[in-house]
Scaffold this active site. Structure first.
Site, mmCIF file in Angstrom:
data_model
loop_
_atom_site.group_PDB
_atom_site.id
_atom_site.type_symbol
_atom_site.label_atom_id
_atom_site.label_comp_id
_atom_site.label_asym_id
_atom_site.label_seq_id
_atom_site.Cartn_x
_atom_site.Cartn_y
_atom_site.Cartn_z
ATOM 1 N N ARG A 57 0.819 -1.217 0.000
ATOM 2 C CA ARG A 57 0.000 0.000 0.000
ATOM 3 C C ARG A 57 0.852 1.267 0.000
ATOM 4 O O ARG A 57 0.400 2.332 0.406
ATOM 5 C CB ARG A 57 -0.991 0.037 1.197
ATOM 6 C CG ARG A 57 -1.714 -1.253 1.518
ATOM 7 C CD ARG A 57 -2.484 -1.821 0.370
ATOM 8 N NE ARG A 57 -3.658 -1.038 -0.017
ATOM 9 C CZ ARG A 57 -4.372 -1.289 -1.120
ATOM 10 N NH1 ARG A 57 -4.044 -2.282 -1.917
ATOM 11 N NH2 ARG A 57 -5.405 -0.558 -1.406
ATOM 12 N N LEU A 58 2.107 1.161 -0.427
ATOM 13 C CA LEU A 58 2.987 2.352 -0.463
ATOM 14 C C LEU A 58 2.884 2.967 -1.859
ATOM 15 O O LEU A 58 3.886 3.106 -2.577
ATOM 16 C CB LEU A 58 4.427 1.948 -0.134
ATOM 17 C CG LEU A 58 4.578 1.184 1.185
ATOM 18 C CD1 LEU A 58 6.030 0.774 1.411
ATOM 19 C CD2 LEU A 58 4.099 2.051 2.353
#
Ligand SMILES: Cc1cc2nc3c(=O)[nH]c(=O)nc-3n(C[C@H](O)[C@H](O)[C@H](O)COP(=O)(O)O)c2cc1C
Length: 200
Positions: free
Chosen positions: A177-178
Protein backbone atom coordinates in the site's frame (compact mmCIF):
# COMPACT_ATOMS: atom_id res chain seq x y z
CA UNK A 1 6.60 22.33 -17.13
CA UNK A 2 9.82 21.10 -15.63
CA UNK A 3 10.05 18.65 -12.80
CA UNK A 4 12.08 15.51 -12.29
CA UNK A 5 8.90 13.58 -11.55
CA UNK A 6 7.41 14.39 -14.95
CA UNK A 7 8.08 11.57 -17.35
CA UNK A 8 5.51 12.90 -19.86
CA UNK A 9 5.30 16.26 -21.63
CA UNK A 10 1.80 16.92 -20.35
CA UNK A 11 -0.80 15.14 -18.19
CA UNK A 12 -2.83 14.61 -21.38
CA UNK A 13 0.08 12.60 -22.82
CA UNK A 14 0.17 10.55 -19.64
CA UNK A 15 -3.58 9.79 -19.86
CA UNK A 16 -3.12 8.64 -23.45
CA UNK A 17 -0.06 6.54 -22.61
CA UNK A 18 -1.82 4.76 -19.74
CA UNK A 19 -4.93 4.37 -21.90
CA UNK A 20 -2.85 2.70 -24.61
CA UNK A 21 -1.55 0.20 -22.05
CA UNK A 22 -5.07 -0.38 -20.71
CA UNK A 23 -6.29 -1.03 -24.24
CA UNK A 24 -3.85 -3.96 -24.39
CA UNK A 25 -4.76 -5.42 -21.02
CA UNK A 26 -8.39 -4.65 -20.18
CA UNK A 27 -11.00 -7.25 -21.25
CA UNK A 28 -13.68 -4.56 -21.84
CA UNK A 29 -14.12 -0.84 -22.30
CA UNK A 30 -10.65 0.52 -21.51
CA UNK A 31 -12.00 4.03 -22.20
CA UNK A 32 -14.72 3.69 -19.53
CA UNK A 33 -14.54 6.34 -16.83
CA UNK A 34 -16.76 7.38 -13.95
CA UNK A 35 -18.23 10.86 -14.37
CA UNK A 36 -19.22 12.68 -11.19
CA UNK A 37 -21.54 15.66 -11.41
CA UNK A 38 -23.38 17.63 -8.74
CA UNK A 39 -26.50 19.71 -8.39
CA UNK A 40 -25.96 23.44 -7.72
CA UNK A 41 -26.61 22.77 -4.01
CA UNK A 42 -23.92 20.12 -3.91
CA UNK A 43 -25.65 16.73 -4.14
CA UNK A 44 -23.32 14.48 -6.16
CA UNK A 45 -24.13 11.68 -8.60
CA UNK A 46 -21.82 9.39 -10.56
CA UNK A 47 -22.08 7.05 -13.56
CA UNK A 48 -19.84 5.54 -16.24
CA UNK A 49 -19.27 7.10 -19.68
CA UNK A 50 -16.80 6.42 -22.47
CA UNK A 51 -13.88 8.73 -23.24
CA UNK A 52 -14.01 9.74 -26.90
CA UNK A 53 -10.97 12.02 -27.07
CA UNK A 54 -8.18 13.38 -24.90
CA UNK A 55 -5.86 16.18 -25.98
CA UNK A 56 -4.67 19.56 -24.68
CA UNK A 57 -8.20 20.92 -25.11
CA UNK A 58 -9.71 18.42 -22.68
CA UNK A 59 -11.46 15.07 -22.29
CA UNK A 60 -14.58 14.44 -24.39
CA UNK A 61 -17.64 12.27 -23.79
CA UNK A 62 -21.07 12.11 -25.39
CA UNK A 63 -24.54 11.79 -23.93
CA UNK A 64 -28.17 12.83 -23.92
CA UNK A 65 -28.33 16.48 -22.81
CA UNK A 66 -31.76 15.86 -21.23
CA UNK A 67 -30.44 13.05 -19.01
CA UNK A 68 -29.81 13.48 -15.31
CA UNK A 69 -26.11 14.20 -15.93
CA UNK A 70 -27.01 16.61 -18.74
CA UNK A 71 -29.36 18.52 -16.44
CA UNK A 72 -26.81 18.68 -13.64
CA UNK A 73 -24.01 19.85 -15.97
CA UNK A 74 -26.27 22.54 -17.44
CA UNK A 75 -26.67 24.02 -13.96
CA UNK A 76 -23.23 23.23 -12.56
CA UNK A 77 -20.39 22.63 -15.05
CA UNK A 78 -17.95 21.39 -12.40
CA UNK A 79 -17.31 17.68 -12.77
CA UNK A 80 -14.80 14.94 -12.05
CA UNK A 81 -13.68 11.87 -13.98
CA UNK A 82 -12.13 8.66 -12.72
CA UNK A 83 -10.44 5.86 -14.62
CA UNK A 84 -9.64 2.62 -12.83
CA UNK A 85 -7.89 -0.15 -14.70
CA UNK A 86 -7.85 -3.29 -12.56
CA UNK A 87 -5.43 -5.09 -14.86
CA UNK A 88 -2.87 -2.30 -14.44
CA UNK A 89 -3.74 -1.43 -10.84
CA UNK A 90 -3.84 2.22 -11.80
CA UNK A 91 -6.25 5.09 -11.29
CA UNK A 92 -6.49 8.57 -12.82
CA UNK A 93 -8.56 11.36 -11.28
CA UNK A 94 -9.42 14.46 -13.32
CA UNK A 95 -11.30 17.57 -12.16
CA UNK A 96 -12.50 20.61 -14.06
CA UNK A 97 -15.46 22.27 -15.70
CA UNK A 98 -17.21 21.07 -18.84
CA UNK A 99 -17.99 22.97 -22.01
CA UNK A 100 -20.21 21.75 -24.84
CA UNK A 101 -18.42 20.34 -27.89
CA UNK A 102 -19.18 22.05 -31.19
CA UNK A 103 -22.12 20.89 -33.32
CA UNK A 104 -19.63 19.84 -36.01
CA UNK A 105 -17.74 17.59 -33.55
CA UNK A 106 -20.95 16.05 -32.24
CA UNK A 107 -22.23 15.48 -35.78
CA UNK A 108 -18.98 13.78 -36.81
CA UNK A 109 -18.95 11.49 -33.78
CA UNK A 110 -22.66 10.69 -34.04
CA UNK A 111 -22.24 9.77 -37.72
CA UNK A 112 -19.48 7.30 -36.76
CA UNK A 113 -21.80 5.31 -34.47
CA UNK A 114 -23.59 2.14 -35.62
CA UNK A 115 -27.02 2.81 -37.16
CA UNK A 116 -28.84 0.98 -34.33
CA UNK A 117 -27.08 3.18 -31.76
CA UNK A 118 -28.14 6.30 -33.67
CA UNK A 119 -31.75 5.11 -33.73
CA UNK A 120 -31.44 4.31 -30.04
CA UNK A 121 -30.45 7.92 -29.36
CA UNK A 122 -33.78 9.00 -30.89
CA UNK A 123 -35.78 6.32 -29.07
CA UNK A 124 -34.30 6.70 -25.58
CA UNK A 125 -35.50 9.48 -23.30
CA UNK A 126 -32.41 8.82 -21.21
CA UNK A 127 -32.91 8.94 -17.42
CA UNK A 128 -36.68 9.48 -17.57
CA UNK A 129 -39.15 6.86 -16.36
CA UNK A 130 -40.71 4.54 -18.91
CA UNK A 131 -43.83 2.42 -18.63
CA UNK A 132 -41.90 -0.70 -19.55
CA UNK A 133 -39.52 -2.15 -22.13
CA UNK A 134 -42.38 -2.40 -24.66
CA UNK A 135 -42.59 1.41 -24.72
CA UNK A 136 -38.90 1.68 -25.62
CA UNK A 137 -39.19 -1.08 -28.24
CA UNK A 138 -42.16 0.76 -29.73
CA UNK A 139 -40.10 3.94 -29.98
CA UNK A 140 -37.23 2.02 -31.63
CA UNK A 141 -39.68 0.56 -34.20
CA UNK A 142 -41.16 4.02 -34.80
CA UNK A 143 -37.80 5.65 -35.53
CA UNK A 144 -36.56 2.67 -37.54
CA UNK A 145 -39.61 3.11 -39.80
CA UNK A 146 -39.32 6.89 -39.83
CA UNK A 147 -35.71 6.94 -41.04
CA UNK A 148 -36.16 3.96 -43.37
CA UNK A 149 -33.01 3.50 -45.42
CA UNK A 150 -32.14 7.20 -45.17
CA UNK A 151 -29.72 9.09 -42.96
CA UNK A 152 -30.19 9.08 -39.17
CA UNK A 153 -29.29 12.64 -38.13
CA UNK A 154 -28.12 13.63 -34.66
CA UNK A 155 -30.98 14.65 -32.35
CA UNK A 156 -30.38 18.18 -31.05
CA UNK A 157 -30.61 16.88 -27.44
CA UNK A 158 -27.71 14.47 -28.02
CA UNK A 159 -24.20 15.92 -27.93
CA UNK A 160 -20.94 15.95 -26.03
CA UNK A 161 -19.03 17.73 -23.34
CA UNK A 162 -15.35 18.56 -23.05
CA UNK A 163 -14.01 18.58 -19.52
CA UNK A 164 -11.24 21.19 -19.28
CA UNK A 165 -8.99 19.88 -16.50
CA UNK A 166 -7.68 21.96 -13.62
CA UNK A 167 -6.31 18.95 -11.77
CA UNK A 168 -5.04 15.43 -12.51
CA UNK A 169 -3.87 12.70 -10.18
CA UNK A 170 -2.07 9.61 -11.45
CA UNK A 171 -2.13 6.75 -8.95
CA UNK A 172 -0.01 3.67 -9.32
CA UNK A 173 -0.04 0.58 -7.14
CA UNK A 174 3.06 -0.21 -5.10
CA UNK A 175 3.69 -3.05 -2.70
CA UNK A 176 2.40 -2.85 0.88
CA UNK A 177 0.00 0.00 0.00
CA UNK A 178 2.99 2.35 -0.46
CA UNK A 179 1.39 3.66 -3.62
CA UNK A 180 2.58 6.44 -5.88
CA UNK A 181 0.44 9.56 -6.37
CA UNK A 182 1.54 12.28 -8.77
CA UNK A 183 -0.64 15.37 -9.20
CA UNK A 184 -0.72 18.13 -11.80
CA UNK A 185 -2.47 21.38 -10.87
CA UNK A 186 -3.10 24.00 -13.53
CA UNK A 187 -1.44 27.35 -12.83
CA UNK A 188 -4.01 29.50 -14.63
CA UNK A 189 -1.81 32.60 -14.78
CA UNK A 190 1.19 30.79 -16.25
CA UNK A 191 -0.97 28.32 -18.18
CA UNK A 192 1.38 25.62 -16.98
CA UNK A 193 1.11 22.53 -14.79
CA UNK A 194 2.49 22.40 -11.24
CA UNK A 195 3.56 18.94 -10.20
CA UNK A 196 3.40 17.50 -6.71
CA UNK A 197 3.59 14.13 -5.03
CA UNK A 198 1.14 13.06 -2.32
CA UNK A 199 1.45 10.58 0.50
CA UNK A 200 -0.50 7.47 -0.37
C1 LIG B 1 -19.02 1.00 -19.36
C2 LIG B 1 -20.16 1.97 -19.54
C3 LIG B 1 -20.05 2.99 -20.48
C4 LIG B 1 -21.09 3.92 -20.66
N1 LIG B 1 -20.91 4.95 -21.56
C5 LIG B 1 -21.85 5.91 -21.66
C6 LIG B 1 -21.64 7.05 -22.49
O1 LIG B 1 -20.58 7.23 -23.12
N2 LIG B 1 -22.63 7.98 -22.55
C7 LIG B 1 -23.80 7.86 -21.84
O2 LIG B 1 -24.66 8.74 -21.95
N3 LIG B 1 -24.03 6.79 -21.04
C8 LIG B 1 -23.08 5.82 -20.93
N4 LIG B 1 -23.29 4.74 -20.09
C9 LIG B 1 -24.55 4.68 -19.32
C10 LIG B 1 -24.43 5.61 -18.10
O3 LIG B 1 -23.59 5.01 -17.10
C11 LIG B 1 -25.78 5.98 -17.48
O4 LIG B 1 -26.53 4.83 -17.17
C12 LIG B 1 -26.61 6.88 -18.40
O5 LIG B 1 -25.81 7.78 -19.13
C13 LIG B 1 -27.64 7.67 -17.60
O6 LIG B 1 -26.97 8.43 -16.61
P1 LIG B 1 -27.68 9.68 -15.87
O7 LIG B 1 -29.08 9.25 -15.54
O8 LIG B 1 -26.85 9.96 -14.67
O9 LIG B 1 -27.64 10.84 -16.86
C14 LIG B 1 -22.27 3.80 -19.91
C15 LIG B 1 -22.39 2.76 -18.96
C16 LIG B 1 -21.35 1.87 -18.79
C17 LIG B 1 -21.50 0.79 -17.73
Amino acid sequence: MSDKRASFETPFDQVNAWLAEATESEPNDPTAMALATATPDGFPSVRMVLLKGCDADGLVFYTNLESRKGGELAQNPNAALLFHWKTLRRQIRVEGAVEPVTDAEADAYFASRPRASRIGAWASQQSREMEGRFEFEGAIAKYTAKFGAGDVPRPDYWSGFRLKPRYFEFWRDRKFRLHERITYRLDEAAQDWQLAELYP
